[in-house]
Design a protein around this motif. Structure first.
Motif, mmCIF file in Angstrom:
data_model
loop_
_atom_site.group_PDB
_atom_site.id
_atom_site.type_symbol
_atom_site.label_atom_id
_atom_site.label_comp_id
_atom_site.label_asym_id
_atom_site.label_seq_id
_atom_site.Cartn_x
_atom_site.Cartn_y
_atom_site.Cartn_z
ATOM 1 N N TRP B 20 0.730 -1.276 -0.018
ATOM 2 C CA TRP B 20 0.045 -0.018 0.019
ATOM 3 C C TRP B 20 0.834 1.124 0.063
ATOM 4 C CZ3 TRP B 20 -5.025 1.239 -0.866
ATOM 5 C CH2 TRP B 20 -5.415 2.505 -0.421
ATOM 6 N N GLN B 21 1.881 1.197 0.729
ATOM 7 C CA GLN B 21 2.700 2.436 1.136
ATOM 8 C C GLN B 21 3.453 2.718 -0.158
ATOM 9 O OE1 GLN B 21 5.448 1.319 3.904
ATOM 10 N NE2 GLN B 21 5.439 3.148 4.947
ATOM 11 N N GLU B 25 2.775 6.326 -1.790
ATOM 12 C CA GLU B 25 3.626 7.526 -1.353
ATOM 13 C C GLU B 25 4.579 7.834 -2.699
ATOM 14 O OE1 GLU B 25 5.712 6.449 2.175
ATOM 15 O OE2 GLU B 25 3.972 5.920 3.229
ATOM 16 N N GLY B 26 4.448 8.974 -2.990
ATOM 17 C CA GLY B 26 5.137 9.567 -4.077
ATOM 18 C C GLY B 26 6.641 9.270 -4.113
ATOM 19 N N GLU B 27 7.362 9.450 -2.942
ATOM 20 C CA GLU B 27 8.573 9.023 -2.618
ATOM 21 C C GLU B 27 9.207 7.729 -3.204
ATOM 22 O OE1 GLU B 27 12.297 10.152 -1.704
ATOM 23 O OE2 GLU B 27 10.662 11.520 -1.347
ATOM 24 N N LEU B 28 8.062 6.675 -2.835
ATOM 25 C CA LEU B 28 8.275 5.309 -3.238
ATOM 26 C C LEU B 28 7.954 5.189 -4.808
ATOM 27 C CD1 LEU B 28 7.128 3.617 -0.352
ATOM 28 C CD2 LEU B 28 9.379 4.273 -0.647
ATOM 29 N N THR B 29 6.914 5.767 -5.176
ATOM 30 C CA THR B 29 6.277 5.373 -6.591
ATOM 31 C C THR B 29 7.373 5.850 -7.695
ATOM 32 O OG1 THR B 29 4.910 7.132 -6.569
ATOM 33 C CG2 THR B 29 4.073 5.159 -6.171
ATOM 34 N N ARG B 30 7.983 7.114 -7.466
ATOM 35 C CA ARG B 30 9.082 7.851 -8.238
ATOM 36 C C ARG B 30 10.308 6.571 -8.238
ATOM 37 N NH1 ARG B 30 8.100 12.885 -5.547
ATOM 38 N NH2 ARG B 30 9.861 12.232 -4.324
ATOM 39 N N GLN B 31 10.564 5.988 -7.347
ATOM 40 C CA GLN B 31 11.670 5.087 -7.491
ATOM 41 C C GLN B 31 11.266 3.790 -8.472
ATOM 42 O OE1 GLN B 31 13.627 4.064 -3.917
ATOM 43 N NE2 GLN B 31 12.333 5.629 -3.031
ATOM 44 N N TYR B 32 10.246 3.389 -8.594
ATOM 45 C CA TYR B 32 10.167 2.094 -9.391
ATOM 46 C C TYR B 32 9.233 2.395 -10.601
ATOM 47 C CZ TYR B 32 5.486 1.589 -7.180
ATOM 48 O OH TYR B 32 4.162 1.716 -6.812
ATOM 49 N N TRP B 33 8.321 3.489 -10.612
ATOM 50 C CA TRP B 33 7.555 3.915 -11.579
ATOM 51 C C TRP B 33 7.777 4.942 -12.372
ATOM 52 C CZ3 TRP B 33 1.548 3.925 -10.272
ATOM 53 C CH2 TRP B 33 0.573 4.174 -11.248
ATOM 54 N N LYS B 42 -8.734 10.788 -0.787
ATOM 55 C CA LYS B 42 -10.201 10.985 -0.219
ATOM 56 C C LYS B 42 -11.029 10.784 -1.332
ATOM 57 C CE LYS B 42 -9.358 14.081 3.618
ATOM 58 N NZ LYS B 42 -8.599 15.102 3.734
ATOM 59 N N PRO B 43 -12.231 9.891 -1.005
ATOM 60 C CA PRO B 43 -13.085 9.501 -2.180
ATOM 61 C C PRO B 43 -13.732 10.932 -2.829
ATOM 62 C CG PRO B 43 -13.298 7.979 -0.452
ATOM 63 C CD PRO B 43 -12.332 9.060 0.052
ATOM 64 N N GLY B 44 -13.566 10.818 -4.104
ATOM 65 C CA GLY B 44 -14.407 12.045 -4.802
ATOM 66 C C GLY B 44 -12.947 13.156 -5.159
ATOM 67 N N SER B 45 -12.043 13.120 -4.506
ATOM 68 C CA SER B 45 -11.047 14.092 -4.620
ATOM 69 C C SER B 45 -10.393 13.804 -6.007
ATOM 70 C CB SER B 45 -9.869 13.758 -3.594
ATOM 71 O OG SER B 45 -10.182 14.312 -2.380
ATOM 72 N N LYS B 46 -9.621 14.997 -6.421
ATOM 73 C CA LYS B 46 -9.260 14.798 -7.870
ATOM 74 C C LYS B 46 -7.605 14.070 -7.616
ATOM 75 C CE LYS B 46 -6.573 18.409 -10.124
ATOM 76 N NZ LYS B 46 -6.230 19.690 -10.437
ATOM 77 N N TRP B 47 -7.393 13.296 -8.771
ATOM 78 C CA TRP B 47 -6.260 12.598 -8.934
ATOM 79 C C TRP B 47 -5.243 12.820 -10.033
ATOM 80 C CZ3 TRP B 47 -5.066 9.118 -12.726
ATOM 81 C CH2 TRP B 47 -4.039 8.113 -12.520
ATOM 82 N N GLU B 48 -4.104 12.987 -9.899
ATOM 83 C CA GLU B 48 -3.026 12.997 -11.193
ATOM 84 C C GLU B 48 -1.869 12.158 -11.085
ATOM 85 O OE1 GLU B 48 -3.738 17.787 -12.157
ATOM 86 O OE2 GLU B 48 -1.701 17.136 -11.003
ATOM 87 N N LEU B 49 -1.910 11.788 -12.350
ATOM 88 C CA LEU B 49 -0.361 10.782 -12.286
ATOM 89 C C LEU B 49 0.647 11.699 -13.037
ATOM 90 C CD1 LEU B 49 0.835 7.969 -11.929
ATOM 91 C CD2 LEU B 49 0.423 7.691 -14.479
ATOM 92 N N VAL B 50 1.682 12.014 -12.263
ATOM 93 C CA VAL B 50 2.634 13.196 -12.634
ATOM 94 C C VAL B 50 4.078 12.337 -12.776
ATOM 95 C CG1 VAL B 50 3.889 15.154 -11.891
ATOM 96 C CG2 VAL B 50 1.333 14.962 -11.314
ATOM 97 N N ALA B 51 4.417 12.700 -14.282
ATOM 98 C CA ALA B 51 5.861 12.029 -14.431
ATOM 99 C C ALA B 51 6.974 12.776 -13.491
ATOM 100 C CB ALA B 51 5.979 12.213 -15.749
ATOM 101 N N ASP B 52 7.964 12.067 -12.958
ATOM 102 C CA ASP B 52 9.131 12.460 -12.381
ATOM 103 C C ASP B 52 10.123 12.904 -13.619
ATOM 104 O OD1 ASP B 52 10.862 13.054 -10.439
ATOM 105 O OD2 ASP B 52 11.695 11.229 -10.216
ATOM 106 N N ASP B 53 9.830 13.895 -14.512
ATOM 107 C CA ASP B 53 10.569 13.962 -15.582
ATOM 108 C C ASP B 53 11.212 15.679 -15.311
ATOM 109 O OD1 ASP B 53 8.405 15.639 -16.015
ATOM 110 O OD2 ASP B 53 7.816 14.989 -17.930
#
Lengths: 105, 145
Positions: B20-21, B25-33, B42-53
């Motif tokens: 889950w972490q 957690e962006g700190e972790l997803t940046r490392q493998y993704w 939170k349900p209903g909140s905006k979500w964005e997938l942002v590249a570490d570029d």
């Protein structure tokens, strides 16, 4: 048996590769659909599907009374990373070293 | 036309909490993704997938539908150009289950447009293989090389 060994074993059989190809072409098929046009007894198809599921190469979802089979490419990707890309990269590095050496002369 | 969802499954030797972490957690997803998910979860909140570029390019947008820590995450997932048109958004469900000593991680990507079907089919296997390697060995795969 290790997970990766199950994948290699599952892929070693032409009928199972055929089933994977069929699911890749059209995901989410029932046993009945998968049997159509195959020269294989329903019983053998069931056994092959069980082996593929055990190797995590397909996943099975229940929708109403039907069981739908979906191809899962993740283990094949792991094989690619571990057993194919690594060696491609070595060869490419060797080529670029070779080129660098020739160009220095 | 084939409307079946894409289902991606991987088994990871880790706890549901660690998985889950690693997902949120962006700190972790940046490392493998090489991306991070920007949202308050939170349900209903905006979500964005942002590249570490370096430019923090927004790659996909959507909303959080469900977020149950260590168990289940559901998002809507659309192209930036379709940000305002929810009807063009697909749906991603991520399930975390304990199976013996492992975690079974399932990504179900559904309600896809034909164009998005083509584009996502290579993405998830790479991300999941890299996540597995990251959690089990501490080393991600070079996913977008």
């Amino acid at each position: 048996m290790k997970a990766i060994d199950k994948v290699f074993k599952a892929l070693a059989d032409p009928s199972r590769r055929e089933l994977i190809d069929r699911l890749h072409a059209k995901n989410g098929q029932t046993l009945g659909e998968l049997c159509k046009g195959l020269d294989m007894a329903r019983q053998s198809v069931t056994q092959h599907l069980e082996l593929l599921e055990d190797a995590n190469l397909i996943s099975v979802r229940r929708v109403g009374r039907e069981k739908l089979h979906t191809f899962n490419p993740v283990p094949i990707h792991e094989i690619y990373e571990r057993w194919i890309r690594k060696f491609e990269r070595g060869r490419l590095d060797a080529l670029s070293n070779f080129k660098a050496k020739l160009e220095r002369k | 036309m084939n409307n079946a969802p894409f289902v991606y499954v991987t088994y990871i030797a880790a706890t549901p909490q660690k998985v889950w972490q690693a997902l949120v957690e962006g700190e972790l997803t940046r490392q493998y993704w090489r991306h991070e998910q920007v949202t308050d979860w939170k349900p209903g909140s905006k979500w964005e997938l942002v590249a570490d570029d370096g430019k923090r390019t927004v790659k996909h947008v959507g909303k959080v539908v469900e977020s149950t820590p260590n168990k289940r995450l559901v998002l809507t997932w659309g192209d930036v150009a379709d940000a305002a048109d929810a009807s063009k958004h697909s749906r991603v469900a991520i399930d975390i289950e304990t199976v013996g000593q492992m975690v079974r991680l399932t990504v179900t990507h559904d309600e896809l447009t034909p164009d998005m079907r083509r584009r996502i089919s290579n993405g998830w296997p790479r991300v999941l293989s890299s996540l597995k390697s990251f959690l089990e060995t501490g080393r991600p795969l070079d996913v977008f090389a």
